[in-house]
Design a protein around this motif. Structure first.
Motif, PDB file in Angstrom:
ATOM      1  N   HIS A 240       0.813  -1.222   0.000  1.00 26.99           N
ATOM      2  CA  HIS A 240       0.000   0.000   0.000  1.00 26.99           C
ATOM      3  C   HIS A 240       0.842   1.267   0.000  1.00 26.99           C
ATOM      4  O   HIS A 240       0.349   2.333   0.356  1.00 26.99           O
ATOM      5  CB  HIS A 240      -0.920   0.014   1.227  1.00 26.99           C
ATOM      6  N   CYS A 243      -0.598   4.571  -1.505  1.00 29.30           N
ATOM      7  CA  CYS A 243      -1.814   5.244  -1.037  1.00 29.30           C
ATOM      8  C   CYS A 243      -1.959   5.323   0.473  1.00 29.30           C
ATOM      9  O   CYS A 243      -2.646   6.218   0.977  1.00 29.30           O
ATOM     10  CB  CYS A 243      -3.050   4.560  -1.613  1.00 29.30           C
ATOM     11  N   LEU A 244      -1.323   4.424   1.227  1.00 31.36           N
ATOM     12  CA  LEU A 244      -1.583   4.404   2.663  1.00 31.36           C
ATOM     13  C   LEU A 244      -0.381   4.770   3.521  1.00 31.36           C
ATOM     14  O   LEU A 244      -0.481   5.599   4.409  1.00 31.36           O
ATOM     15  CB  LEU A 244      -2.081   3.013   3.083  1.00 31.36           C
TER      16      LEU A 244
END
Length: 256
Positions: A240, A243-244
């Motif tokens: 991720h 995006c994270l």
């Protein structure tokens, strides 16, 4: 002997958390996170709508830390930022005496560069004249006062905002300085009636001393992270990372 000290501090923190929650509803997690962040010497960002107790929680956390014996610094600074806020309001007024000698020096006594704990409300409204100085205080704990590099005694800064700085690239560096970020919302419907229940007045039976904070941090340095946890976190980051999660190049912190 040290083992007994650890138990005493643990019990004190448990009692303190209960007292900090006195009169509040659904604020257990944010108070626990705030206290942990301050004890760790990190910066905390609290995001939530108006009227959710962000400033109240910060003031309570500030009261839980015993006053410093250092006469050269103050305990607490609080300010609500607007787009019209000036550096004088946050970092202190210019010294007239120094100006007469052609030196650009601020009198920082009692202002942000001079305190142990600070709370800045609506932090993302800081303009560029405040932002650059704020970044070095948050990250390096120093303030560039004219040509002098002034060490800031800041233990932690708690900041609040009603919203995240989306589509504002100039604020990304400021957002990065907050290792811990949490969200707070209005009381849920099923707990709404608890707001009408008489509550005990807020008071603290004990305070955390500077020596106890030092002891907690020294013990934290001895903690080793199991390889299994490292592998799990690395795997989450790999999956991720766009995006994270991302890791800061400036520190060995994991930010989210």
């Amino acid at each position: 002997m040290f083992y007994v000290l650890r138990i005493d501090v643990k019990e004190k923190l448990q009692v303190m958390l209960k007292e900090l929650n006195s009169g509040l509803v659904e604020r257990e997690e944010i108070i626990k996170t705030s206290l942990l962040t301050v004890l760790a010497g990190e910066n905390l960002l609290v995001v939530g709508p108006p009227g959710t107790g962000k400033s109240l929680i910060s003031r309570r956390i500030a009261k839980s830390i015993a006053s410093s014996n250092d006469s050269n610094c103050h305990d607490y600074f609080e300010y609500l930022l607007t787009k019209f806020s000036t550096p004088e309001e946050i970092f202190g007024p210019l010294s007239i005496t120094e100006l007469k000698a052609d030196r650009f020096i601020r009198n920082t006594q009692g202002y942000l560069p001079d305190v142990k704990l600070a709370f800045l409300d609506e932090v993302f409204k800081a303009n560029s004249s405040i932002l650059n100085a704020l970044l070095t205080i948050l990250n390096e704990r120093v303030y560039h006062n004219g040509l002098e590099v002034q060490k800031a005694p800041l233990q932690a800064l708690i900041a609040a905002s009603n919203e995240l700085p989306t589509n504002q690239d100039e604020l990304s560096a400021l957002y990065d300085r907050f290792l811990v970020r949490c969200f707070v919302d209005y009381v849920k419907e099923h707990n709404f009636k608890k707001l009408f229940t008489p509550q005990e007045s807020f008071s603290l039976s004990n305070l955390i001393s500077q020596d106890e904070i030092f002891s907690i941090n020294e013990q934290a340095k001895k903690i080793t992270i199991p390889q299994q946890i490292i592998d799990i976190v690395a795997n989450i980051w790999q999956q991720h990372k766009d995006c994270l999660l991302y890791t800061s190049d400036a520190a060995d912190d994991l930010l989210c």
